[in-house]
Write an enzyme that holds these catalytic residues in place. Sequence first.
Site, short mmCIF file in Angstrom:
data_model
loop_
_atom_site.label_atom_id
_atom_site.label_comp_id
_atom_site.label_asym_id
_atom_site.label_seq_id
_atom_site.Cartn_x
_atom_site.Cartn_y
_atom_site.Cartn_z
N GLU A 1 60.37 102.81 14.31
CA GLU A 1 58.98 102.55 14.69
C GLU A 1 59.02 101.47 15.74
O GLU A 1 59.47 100.34 15.47
CB GLU A 1 58.17 102.09 13.48
CG GLU A 1 57.97 103.16 12.42
CD GLU A 1 57.21 104.36 12.95
OE1 GLU A 1 56.48 104.22 13.94
OE2 GLU A 1 57.35 105.44 12.36
N CYS B 1 52.18 95.98 16.49
CA CYS B 1 52.55 97.21 17.21
C CYS B 1 51.32 98.04 17.51
O CYS B 1 51.35 98.91 18.37
CB CYS B 1 53.53 98.01 16.37
SG CYS B 1 52.94 98.26 14.70
P1 NAP Z 1 63.52 93.57 17.85
O1 NAP Z 1 63.91 92.45 18.70
O2 NAP Z 1 63.81 94.93 18.36
O3 NAP Z 1 64.27 93.34 16.45
C1 NAP Z 1 64.21 94.24 15.37
C2 NAP Z 1 65.55 94.29 14.65
O4 NAP Z 1 66.48 95.04 15.42
C3 NAP Z 1 66.19 92.94 14.46
O5 NAP Z 1 66.89 92.92 13.23
C4 NAP Z 1 67.16 92.85 15.62
O6 NAP Z 1 68.20 91.98 15.29
C5 NAP Z 1 67.64 94.27 15.73
N1 NAP Z 1 68.08 94.65 17.08
C6 NAP Z 1 67.39 94.45 18.24
N2 NAP Z 1 68.07 94.95 19.28
C7 NAP Z 1 69.21 95.50 18.76
C8 NAP Z 1 70.32 96.17 19.34
N3 NAP Z 1 70.40 96.39 20.65
N4 NAP Z 1 71.29 96.60 18.51
C9 NAP Z 1 71.22 96.39 17.18
N5 NAP Z 1 70.20 95.73 16.59
C10 NAP Z 1 69.20 95.30 17.37
O7 NAP Z 1 61.96 93.56 17.52
P2 NAP Z 1 61.03 92.31 17.11
O8 NAP Z 1 60.91 91.37 18.24
O9 NAP Z 1 61.46 91.79 15.80
O10 NAP Z 1 59.62 92.98 16.86
C11 NAP Z 1 58.63 93.12 17.85
C12 NAP Z 1 58.53 94.57 18.29
O11 NAP Z 1 58.41 95.40 17.15
C13 NAP Z 1 57.33 94.89 19.14
O12 NAP Z 1 57.72 95.74 20.19
C14 NAP Z 1 56.40 95.63 18.20
O13 NAP Z 1 55.50 96.50 18.84
C15 NAP Z 1 57.39 96.35 17.34
N6 NAP Z 1 56.84 96.71 16.03
C16 NAP Z 1 56.61 98.03 15.74
C17 NAP Z 1 56.05 98.39 14.52
C18 NAP Z 1 55.77 99.82 14.20
O14 NAP Z 1 55.47 100.12 13.05
N7 NAP Z 1 55.85 100.72 15.15
C19 NAP Z 1 55.73 97.39 13.59
C20 NAP Z 1 55.99 96.07 13.91
C21 NAP Z 1 56.55 95.75 15.14
P3 NAP Z 1 68.85 90.94 16.33
O15 NAP Z 1 67.73 90.26 16.99
O16 NAP Z 1 69.67 90.08 15.46
O17 NAP Z 1 69.63 91.79 17.22
#
Ligand code: NAP
Length: 521
Positions: free
Chosen positions: A265, A302
């Site tokens: 998501e 999101c």
């Molecule tokens: P994020 O930076 O993508 O992190 C999410 C998880 O993924 C973390 O555990 C992160 O760990 C890991 N991760 C990130 N890049 C990675 C990679 N290249 N390889 C492996 N693991 C990776 O997201 P966030 O900043 O926490 O959340 C904000 C985003 O989430 C926004 O874009 C928002 O729209 C979206 N969101 C979507 C929903 C939905 O239901 N669609 C709900 C809430 C939020 P590390 O940082 O340790 O790598």
Amino acid sequence: MTTITGQSFIAGQWVSPAGKVFHSFNPYTGETFNSFNSCGADEVDAALAAARQAYGEMRAMCGGSISDLLEAIADEIEALGDLLLKTCDAETGLGLVRLTGERGRTTGQFRAFAAIARKGEWVNASIDTAIPDRQPVPRPDLRRMMRGIGPIAVFGASNFPFAFSVAGGDTASAIAAGNPVVVKGHPAHPATSELFAVAFERAIAGTGFPAGVFSLLQSADHKVGVELAKPPIVQAIGFTGSLRGGRALMDLAAARPQPIPVYAEMGSVNPVFLGPNTLAATGDAIAAALSGSVCMGTGQFCTSPGLAIMVENAGFEDQMKAAMDAAPRGHLLNPGIRDALHAGIERLQSIDGVDWLTEADFEIDSMTPPNAVFKVSGDAFLAEKQLAEEVFGPVTLLVACRDEAQMLEVGESLEGNLTGSIHADDDPELAGAVMSLLEEKVGRIINNGYPTGVEVCSSQQHGGPYPSSSVAWATSVGADAIVRFARFVAYQDVPENMLPAALKNSNPLGIFRKLNGELTR
Ligand code: NAP
């Protein structure tokens, strides 16, 4: 009294790995506190070996035992009391009111999946009885149901530290389907994650579950997540977060010798379509409510409405500007999100034809961003693909179109989104056209409302076409989230004593099943 140790939790054991040290960050004060060590490949291996063993034991369990565990987890989360709320507030700046609500949603999800597992109907059982004298060939006895698939890797998002993180919907639904879970903790709220692991530890001990049903791997960065996605033991990934992170995991999973599903998501701009006659009649009220939705939670949802599509209307621009200026500034979650917001605002400013209507200071180290409304013409929007990308924070872009036809052209140009909203009571023709367009583009269509606030219930669809989600049919919220972590198994001519309870002739679970095509108990 529970104190934060900085450890990870692997199959019932607290461990202190030797990897990179990282800390909690307080967005209110800018200070760091607590100290955590990152896990590495050894911890991934240990968690997965225990998860594989637990999966074998869980396959023999009835839904009732799994429900007991899920309910115990909900109870233990509540038993953490104010400590959980205060720890999380200090790591996220989300505030106690919001976090109290999110905790209720989180424990509510665990109890809802406990009820689903106990009832047992989610397995979608179907029985076609044998017809031995059918010509030209006899029909065999065939029975089919869904079963859990094995260890699931879960990645949570920073902006929902309860409902989409360690104890989020992915974890609850994966366990409810009969699978062990290994969570890669989000580095933006490690102490909160540790407290959830304490709740799991107590619930697992109290219900006598195999220890490998749950592990938490803390980590400062991507490395452990990448390691966790590769081993053959992992059978699916649940991810909530950015498009960048979700896409990286999708590519990793597809490149494995055995590709596995990634239920990601991701981000979304959640377009809101505003009919011209409707804006003329109710523009003030729409500006007040739309700006409230944009600024809710400092725009860190999101489902935040990042795009409003309308016919050129200077009056509404003024109403939006006034409403956004009047809204108080909120706190950002962490420096990573602040830096991404800075970059997003700079990107918008650098694009020809984009005006920042509420231009204000946003210091590079400030955790309290301005509430920002930008404006662009329909022509300029259609010429620049970047304008349809999510800017995560209290930001929205008004797309001022030439006419209704161009509004639809802008809508057609969009990629998949979680939601789309329509305000067009006084523009019935436009409303119909937008509705038809949104059915192709989004997971949830909202009439006369705003996308923030996701009701948790069976009829919810939280997931849309790519890039908002990796699998458009799947929902990460609501009862059907469970089927993401299961697959159908058919049993042909298998005797009663060897069949799972859901498929036995006697129907000991008393569930609805399809019997020769008819729904029956
Ligand atoms: P994020 O930076 O993508 O992190 C999410 C998880 O993924 C973390 O555990 C992160 O760990 C890991 N991760 C990130 N890049 C990675 C990679 N290249 N390889 C492996 N693991 C990776 O997201 P966030 O900043 O926490 O959340 C904000 C985003 O989430 C926004 O874009 C928002 O729209 C979206 N969101 C979507 C929903 C939905 O239901 N669609 C709900 C809430 C939020 P590390 O940082 O340790 O790598």
